[in-house]
Design an enzyme around this catalytic site. Structure first.
Site, short mmCIF file in Angstrom:
data_model
loop_
_atom_site.label_atom_id
_atom_site.label_comp_id
_atom_site.label_asym_id
_atom_site.label_seq_id
_atom_site.Cartn_x
_atom_site.Cartn_y
_atom_site.Cartn_z
N HIS A 203 0.80 -1.24 0.00
CA HIS A 203 0.00 0.00 0.00
C HIS A 203 0.83 1.28 0.00
O HIS A 203 0.27 2.38 -0.02
CB HIS A 203 -1.01 -0.01 1.16
CG HIS A 203 -0.45 0.20 2.53
ND1 HIS A 203 -0.64 1.36 3.22
CD2 HIS A 203 0.28 -0.60 3.33
CE1 HIS A 203 -0.07 1.26 4.42
NE2 HIS A 203 0.50 0.07 4.50
N CYS A 327 1.91 5.17 10.66
CA CYS A 327 1.12 4.13 11.29
C CYS A 327 0.77 4.47 12.72
O CYS A 327 -0.11 3.88 13.30
CB CYS A 327 1.85 2.81 11.18
SG CYS A 327 2.17 2.42 9.47
N1 PLP Z 1 8.12 0.08 7.71
C1 PLP Z 1 7.98 1.39 7.39
C2 PLP Z 1 9.21 2.20 7.16
C3 PLP Z 1 6.72 1.95 7.28
O1 PLP Z 1 6.60 3.25 6.96
C4 PLP Z 1 5.59 1.14 7.51
C5 PLP Z 1 4.23 1.73 7.48
O2 PLP Z 1 4.07 2.93 7.52
C6 PLP Z 1 5.77 -0.22 7.82
C7 PLP Z 1 7.06 -0.70 7.92
C8 PLP Z 1 4.62 -1.14 8.03
O3 PLP Z 1 4.05 -1.50 6.80
P1 PLP Z 1 2.56 -2.10 6.72
O4 PLP Z 1 1.64 -0.93 6.93
O5 PLP Z 1 2.46 -2.66 5.35
O6 PLP Z 1 2.45 -3.14 7.77
#
Ligand code: PLP
Length: 396
Positions: A203, A327
């Site tokens: 995404h 997140c």
């Molecule tokens: N790693 C980084 C650098 C991110 O920015 C994010 C989400 O923002 C993630 C990992 C986690 O990814 P996912 O939302 O696909 O679990």
């Protein structure tokens, strides 16, 4: 109703490219077989799944069978870190990572620490860069893994992964990089980088949510974390999310095709945004490295203007921005990244991230600058009034 709506939070998530969505649909309704089934329905799904795997592989320059589909960036990071740590725990119970990693890396590291692993968390400089010499100094004979992100989600800083990997390789230490933010906007070749594991999330590159991939170099010791079936060459049990994987494959194919053009367009918009904001809004700091940064990332700290008020004002003008951590938005947890680059508690509270993407235009940038200038002025004015009133009250 605001005059227009501008989305500048592409680091949080991206809209799915219509071509991605269209490529996925038949795999939900028509070619719906289980890729592990031996009949034609299953074989059709298996073929499509493996073609999608090839598209992911081409974006990062690896053989097809070194791509493991997962449920996203978080799972990829967990599988890489916990998977390697458990495989090497007897002889190599030490992991090195950096202070500004995403929680999807830091939390598995903390979990392993509680299980008896030693974890070294490297500091970063004022731009958010890890010094490769610090990696060299932290390596121990029992180090299993170095995990340093390719690009930071809050401040956009791009790490010297090739240098870090070369140092680790000299001591036979495995290297993982979280390329969730970099993939699709930074050219990636895992052979050239010298990494053993690399995380991708659908995404963040105009693909579907809830699907991702982990590159695992052949021969890398890895214990599956999802236990069950033998799917994904025994590295990740569970029936594959076929439509999701197809979507991820299409997103990677589109990203690869646009790699000459898309990041350059973003960079142009980002540079004018950064230059105008720094020029027009006094007492503003750019967070992250001026050059080694993601093409779409602009992160600022505005003295005397807290990000909650800024976000509300921008939202009222139809602008979607973020206080930094994609997140963690909506969670009361303050950023761990900004303090790591030396920002004070107040500066961290005053940080705003604008992350640009495919649909943004020069007009969007103009619109955002106008409203940002107004919002900062308004909040600073209100702050000043409160301070003046407090001072008057104090004298009375
Ligand atoms: N790693 C980084 C650098 C991110 O920015 C994010 C989400 O923002 C993630 C990992 C986690 O990814 P996912 O939302 O696909 O679990």
């Amino acid at each position: 109703m605001p005059a227009r709506r501008v989305y500048m939070d592409y680091a949080a998530t991206t809209p799915m490219d219509r071509r991605v969505w269209e490529s996925m649909a038949p795999f939900a309704t028509e070619t719906f077989g289980n890729p592990s089934s031996l009949h034609q329905f299953g074989r059709d799904a298996r073929l499509a799944l493996d073609q999608a795997r090839g598209k992911v592989a081409r974006l990062i320059g690896c053989p097809d069978d070194e791509v493991v589909f997962t449920s996203g960036g978080t799972e990829s990071d967990n599988l890489a870190i916990r998977g390697v740590a458990l495989a090497r725990r007897e002889t190599h119970p030490h992991i090195i990572t950096s202070a500004i990693e995403h929680h999807a890396v830091l939390e598995p590291c903390h979990f392993l620490e509680k299980q008896g692993f030693k974890v070294t968390i490297l500091p970063v400089d004022g731009y958010g860069l890890v010094d490769p010499q610090d990696v060299a100094d932290a390596l121990l004979p029992e180090t299993a893994l170095v995990s340093v992100m390719m690009a930071n989600n809050e401040i956009g800083t791009i790490q010297p992964i090739r240098e870090i990997a070369a140092i680790a390789k000299e001591k036979d230490v495995l290297v993982h990089t979280d390329a969730v933010q970099a993939c699709g906007v930074v050219s990636i070749d895992v052979q050239d980088l010298g990494v053993d594991l690399l995380s991708i999330s659908g995404h963040k590159l105009y693909g579907p949510k809830g699907v991702g991939a982990l590159y695992v170099r052949k021969g890398t010791p890895l214990v599956a974390q999802n236990l069950g079936g033998d799917q994904e060459r025994k590295k990740r049990g569970g029936t594959e999310n076929v439509p999701g994987a197809i979507g991820l494959g299409t997103a990677c194919e589109i990203a690869l095709d646009a790699l000459d053009e898309h990041p350059a367009n973003l960079e142009k918009l980002r540079d004018s945004l950064i230059a105008e904001v720094l020029d027009r809004i006094s007492d503003t700091k750019l967070n992250g490295h001026p050059n080694h940064r993601l093409p779409g990332n602009a992160s600022f700290t505005f003295a005397g203007a807290d990000n909650q008020s800024l976000l509300i004002n921008l939202d009222l003008a139809g602008i979607a921005a973020s206080n930094g951590s994609a997140c963690a938005s909506g969670s009361p947890q303050p950023s761990h990244v900004l303090p790591a680059i030396g920002r004070t508690v107040e500066e961290t509270r005053n940080a705003l991230r604008l992350s640009l993407g495919k649909e943004n235009t020069e007009d969007d940038v103009e619109y955002v600058i106008e409203h940002l200038c107004r919002a900062v002025e308004k909040i600073r004015g209100a702050e000043k009034k409160i301070t003046d009133l407090e001072m008057l009250g104090g004298e009375a």
